[in-house]
Every structure is written in C-alpha cells, then in structure tokens.
Design a protein around this motif. Structure first.
Motif, PDB file in Angstrom:
ATOM      1  N   VAL A 134       0.870  -1.110  -0.036  1.00  0.00           N
ATOM      2  CA  VAL A 134      -0.037   0.045   0.176  1.00  0.00           C
ATOM      3  C   VAL A 134       0.781   1.250  -0.077  1.00  0.00           C
ATOM      4  CG1 VAL A 134      -1.660   1.445   1.552  1.00  0.00           C
ATOM      5  CG2 VAL A 134      -1.939  -1.061   1.045  1.00  0.00           C
ATOM      6  N   LEU A 135       1.973   1.010   0.672  1.00  0.00           N
ATOM      7  CA  LEU A 135       2.890   2.302   0.813  1.00  0.00           C
ATOM      8  C   LEU A 135       3.593   2.552  -0.339  1.00  0.00           C
ATOM      9  CD1 LEU A 135       4.345   1.840   4.464  1.00  0.00           C
ATOM     10  CD2 LEU A 135       2.728   3.741   3.628  1.00  0.00           C
ATOM     11  N   TYR A 136       3.765   1.441  -1.150  1.00  0.00           N
ATOM     12  CA  TYR A 136       4.842   1.426  -2.440  1.00  0.00           C
ATOM     13  C   TYR A 136       3.475   2.246  -3.626  1.00  0.00           C
ATOM     14  CZ  TYR A 136       8.494  -1.922  -1.396  1.00  0.00           C
ATOM     15  OH  TYR A 136       9.422  -2.405  -0.726  1.00  0.00           O
ATOM     16  N   PHE A 137       2.340   1.895  -3.449  1.00  0.00           N
ATOM     17  CA  PHE A 137       1.301   2.528  -4.278  1.00  0.00           C
ATOM     18  C   PHE A 137       0.944   3.891  -3.960  1.00  0.00           C
ATOM     19  CE2 PHE A 137      -2.898   3.707  -4.994  1.00  0.00           C
ATOM     20  CZ  PHE A 137      -3.286   3.211  -6.004  1.00  0.00           C
ATOM     21  N   SER A 138       0.874   4.255  -2.559  1.00  0.00           N
ATOM     22  CA  SER A 138       0.906   5.508  -2.347  1.00  0.00           C
ATOM     23  C   SER A 138       2.194   6.413  -2.749  1.00  0.00           C
ATOM     24  CB  SER A 138       0.782   5.551  -0.847  1.00  0.00           C
ATOM     25  OG  SER A 138      -0.537   4.680  -0.388  1.00  0.00           O
ATOM     26  N   MET A 139       3.366   5.903  -2.730  1.00  0.00           N
ATOM     27  CA  MET A 139       4.672   6.640  -2.887  1.00  0.00           C
ATOM     28  C   MET A 139       4.650   7.040  -4.692  1.00  0.00           C
ATOM     29  SD  MET A 139       8.485   5.952  -2.139  1.00  0.00           S
ATOM     30  CE  MET A 139       8.362   3.958  -2.607  1.00  0.00           C
ATOM     31  N   LEU A 140       4.172   6.015  -5.324  1.00  0.00           N
ATOM     32  CA  LEU A 140       4.011   6.218  -6.616  1.00  0.00           C
ATOM     33  C   LEU A 140       2.992   7.187  -7.154  1.00  0.00           C
ATOM     34  CD1 LEU A 140       5.134   5.467  -9.386  1.00  0.00           C
ATOM     35  CD2 LEU A 140       3.638   3.355  -9.483  1.00  0.00           C
ATOM     36  N   TYR A 141       1.913   6.838  -6.369  1.00  0.00           N
ATOM     37  CA  TYR A 141       0.632   7.827  -6.730  1.00  0.00           C
ATOM     38  C   TYR A 141       0.871   9.430  -6.488  1.00  0.00           C
ATOM     39  CZ  TYR A 141      -4.337   9.254  -7.080  1.00  0.00           C
ATOM     40  OH  TYR A 141      -5.656   9.681  -7.528  1.00  0.00           O
ATOM     41  N   ALA A 142       1.796   9.519  -5.363  1.00  0.00           N
ATOM     42  CA  ALA A 142       2.101  10.965  -5.114  1.00  0.00           C
ATOM     43  C   ALA A 142       2.956  11.474  -6.036  1.00  0.00           C
ATOM     44  CB  ALA A 142       3.056  11.142  -3.651  1.00  0.00           C
ATOM     45  N   GLY A 143       3.857  10.684  -6.795  1.00  0.00           N
ATOM     46  CA  GLY A 143       4.542  11.027  -7.809  1.00  0.00           C
ATOM     47  C   GLY A 143       3.700  11.630  -9.048  1.00  0.00           C
TER      48      GLY A 143
ATOM     49  N   LEU B 210       2.732   0.195 -10.864  1.00  0.00           N
ATOM     50  CA  LEU B 210       3.701  -0.410  -9.850  1.00  0.00           C
ATOM     51  C   LEU B 210       3.743  -2.083 -10.119  1.00  0.00           C
ATOM     52  CD1 LEU B 210       4.162  -0.785  -6.796  1.00  0.00           C
ATOM     53  CD2 LEU B 210       1.911  -1.312  -6.456  1.00  0.00           C
ATOM     54  N   SER B 211       2.890  -2.437 -11.030  1.00  0.00           N
ATOM     55  CA  SER B 211       3.266  -3.916 -11.353  1.00  0.00           C
ATOM     56  C   SER B 211       4.389  -3.938 -12.396  1.00  0.00           C
ATOM     57  CB  SER B 211       1.877  -4.543 -12.342  1.00  0.00           C
ATOM     58  OG  SER B 211       0.943  -4.392 -11.483  1.00  0.00           O
ATOM     59  N   PHE B 212       4.138  -3.083 -13.631  1.00  0.00           N
ATOM     60  CA  PHE B 212       5.400  -3.218 -14.596  1.00  0.00           C
ATOM     61  C   PHE B 212       6.776  -2.672 -14.120  1.00  0.00           C
ATOM     62  CE2 PHE B 212       1.443  -3.583 -17.291  1.00  0.00           C
ATOM     63  CZ  PHE B 212       1.508  -4.847 -17.872  1.00  0.00           C
ATOM     64  N   GLY B 213       6.497  -1.495 -13.241  1.00  0.00           N
ATOM     65  CA  GLY B 213       7.596  -0.954 -12.535  1.00  0.00           C
ATOM     66  C   GLY B 213       8.463  -2.029 -11.577  1.00  0.00           C
ATOM     67  N   SER B 214       7.857  -2.772 -11.069  1.00  0.00           N
ATOM     68  CA  SER B 214       8.516  -3.699 -10.056  1.00  0.00           C
ATOM     69  C   SER B 214       9.199  -4.815 -10.876  1.00  0.00           C
ATOM     70  CB  SER B 214       7.428  -4.300  -9.361  1.00  0.00           C
ATOM     71  OG  SER B 214       6.579  -3.444  -8.523  1.00  0.00           O
ATOM     72  N   ILE B 215       8.737  -5.078 -12.050  1.00  0.00           N
ATOM     73  CA  ILE B 215       9.637  -6.157 -12.972  1.00  0.00           C
ATOM     74  C   ILE B 215      10.916  -5.385 -13.437  1.00  0.00           C
ATOM     75  CG2 ILE B 215       9.365  -7.140 -15.011  1.00  0.00           C
ATOM     76  CD1 ILE B 215       6.399  -7.595 -14.746  1.00  0.00           C
ATOM     77  N   ALA B 216      10.762  -3.919 -13.613  1.00  0.00           N
ATOM     78  CA  ALA B 216      12.023  -3.323 -14.346  1.00  0.00           C
ATOM     79  C   ALA B 216      12.876  -3.220 -13.222  1.00  0.00           C
ATOM     80  CB  ALA B 216      11.544  -1.862 -14.583  1.00  0.00           C
ATOM     81  N   MET B 217      12.487  -3.139 -12.043  1.00  0.00           N
ATOM     82  CA  MET B 217      13.535  -3.188 -10.858  1.00  0.00           C
ATOM     83  C   MET B 217      14.264  -4.369 -10.557  1.00  0.00           C
ATOM     84  SD  MET B 217      13.144  -0.145  -9.845  1.00  0.00           S
ATOM     85  CE  MET B 217      14.061   0.153  -8.275  1.00  0.00           C
TER      86      MET B 217
END
Length: 336
Positions: free
Chosen positions: A236-245, A264-271
């Motif tokens: 949820v925090l990962y989602f919120s951090m990205l949403y703030a961006g 969040l889904s595809f960005g996690s794959i990139a990491m």
C-alpha cells in the motif's frame, strides 16, 4: 578469478545493460523530443517528492519489522534499527550488483546481532517468496480491473510471445535438459552420501538445515496476522509513493488508481531486470503510460523522475544506515 574482480565485472555487466537500455530508448527520439524530455524533467513540480520520501521511509521500516517477525520463531529478537540498517544497506548494494544486497543484509545482521547467517538467508528467501506472490496478485488485480487496457497489453506483449515460445520449443531439447538436471541432482546425492562424514558435507548439511529452518519460520510465527498486515502495508505504501509522484507533472496529474496499479506492476518488474531498475524502469513506465494516452516524452520524463527519486532515497538511507552502524560500533567499543 579473484572475488573482487568477479564482483567488478558483474557490476559492469549489469550496469552496461542499463546503459544499453537507455541508449536504445533514446536512439529513435528526435532532437526535439529529447529537448522536450529535458524540459519536462527540469520544469516538473518536485514538492510531491517530499511526501513520497516520507512514505518510502515508512515502507522500508515496515519491511524491516516484517523481517524481524520472521526471526522470532528461530529464537532471535534483533533490534529494529539493526534490521532497518541491514535492509537499507542491502538496497544500496543492489544498486551496484543485483542480488548482492540480499547477501549483504544477512551478513550485516549476522555480524551485529549474532544471528546465524544461514538462518537469515532462509528468512530472506521466505520474504522474497511472499513478495513474489504479492507482485503476482498486484499484476492479476491490475489486469482484472482494467481488462480492456492492461489485459490487451499483457496478452499481446507478454502472454502470446511466451506461449508461442513454449509451444515452439523443441521437445527433444527439453527432455535433454531435464535429463541433465536429473543426472546432476543424482550425482550430488551420491557424493553427499559417499562423503557424508567429511567436514565439507557436514558444513553443507548444516547450511542447508539452517536455510530450511529460516524458510519454514514463516509457518511457525505466532504473529502471522501482524506479518500479513506489514506485507499489505508495504505494498500500500509502494502504491501511495508512486501515486504521489503523479502530481509532479501536469500530464500525469489526472491519472487515477488504475494507472498507478499498472505502473506498480510493470515498474516492479523493471527493478528486477537491471540494478535498481536503471534504464529499464523509465522504458517500462513510458510504455505503460502510452496505454493511458500519455505521450512518449512525458512518459519517459516521468519514469526518470520516479526512478531518480527512488534511487536518491535508497542512496540517502543506505549512507545513513552505514553511518548509524559505524557510530553504534564506536559507542559499543567505548562502553566495553
């Protein structure tokens, strides 16, 4: 090959992949598009990065607490600050060499909290398995709630090529590879049985036993609900951090939760693909944002802004953690 040279070559290889991806993404762009990307990055509103940083700190703290919960069934209760320092130093190491961070954080916690490293490795594997399941769930939900957008993209870009490669695979080659794997496993079994009383075999068995004990700790936790709560909180925090961006740029300001879920889904794959997502993260973010009618230059600029913010946070917290452990060691030396 010396270990230091091996690590340097490995770092250079994965960094080279990231640089190659950057070159590959910029190559087809016109000079005007490159100028637009630079202007978008320089003219972005960076105030939303501050709450994103705060959210990011809490996500890392929650991860540290969750990792600590996995150690309790093994009879260890490390300080939360130690687990936090170890997690952040691990992330910092991952910026240089993929997967080095997992080894680093286990080694640091083993040194400062006197916990067997093999058991820590087991808890780390269990934690990564849980994160993988969470990522799969996030991707599934992302596709499910916007089947018309992400579903079509997933089908044409990922599922169809993957299924075609499996269907076109040479059956004889597959059987041959499975046969080799079976032979290798059988040979290892015979060697362990033949030299069961040797020091090397005893150490290997002890290591495997410790790793398995760490992995199985997730099933012996008393605070399973607290572990699940922190797992949910992390994502949820990962989602919120990205949403703030999203509020950094006018083009992404109106994007909603569904777009954030997809990123969040595809960005996690990139990491996972490159160290810290260098090169891969902006590309996947750009390609995902195209689905929401965000032009290429804006999508690419947004990807670099988010990646830069995440990398900066990791670097700052990693250096802070290194300094924190150094100061603690000096204090303990003085008081000893």
């Amino acid at each position: 090959m010396p270990k230091l040279l091996k690590n340097i070559l490995q770092s250079a290889f994965f960094l080279g992949i990231g640089v190659l991806l950057i070159w590959w993404a910029l190559r087809p762009l016109t000079p005007e598009q490159r100028t637009d990307i630079k202007n978008a990055i320089f003219n972005a509103n960076y105030w939303p990065i501050i709450p994103a940083f705060i959210i990011g700190v809490f996500s890392h703290l929650s991860r540290a607490i969750r990792w600590k919960l996995l150690m309790q069934p093994l009879g260890y209760k490390p300080r939360t600050s130690s687990t936090f320092y170890a997690v952040m130093i691990g992330y910092l190491a991952n910026l240089a060499v993929p997967r080095l961070g997992e080894i680093a954080r286990c080694g640091i916690l083993a040194r400062y909290e006197k916990i067997p490293a093999d058991k820590l490795i087991g808890t780390m594997i269990a934690e990564r398995a849980v994160d993988l399941i969470c990522l799969i769930i996030v991707m599934f939900v992302s596709v499910l709630v916007q089947i018309d957008i992400i579903g079509a993209f997933f089908s044409t870009k990922i599922w169809t090529p993957l299924s075609n490669s499996i269907m076109n695979a040479n059956g004889a080659q597959l059987v041959f590879k499975l046969g080799i794997a079976a032979v290798v496993i059988f040979v290892i079994y015979l060697l362990l049985k033949r030299f069961a009383r040797s020091k090397a075999a005893i150490k290997l068995k002890a290591l495997l036993r410790g790793v398995m004990e760490g992995i199985l700790s997730i099933g012996r936790m008393k605070n399973k609900w607290l572990f699940l709560l922190h797992t949910l909180l992390i994502w949820v925090l990962y989602f919120s951090m990205l949403y703030a961006g999203f509020f950094c740029m006018e083009e992404t300001n109106d994007l909603g939760p569904k777009a954030c879920l997809a990123l969040l889904s595809f960005g996690s794959i990139a990491m996972i693909i490159t160290p810290g997502g260098i090169g891969a993260y902006p590309i996947l973010v750009q390609q995902t944002l195209l689905l929401y009618n965000i032009n290429e230059t804006s999508g690419y600029a947004f990807g670099w802004i988010v990646w830069g913010a995440q990398t900066l946070l990791t670097f700052v917290l990693g250096i802070y953690s290194l300094l924190g452990l150094t100061l603690r060691k000096k204090q303990e030396t003085v008081t000893a």
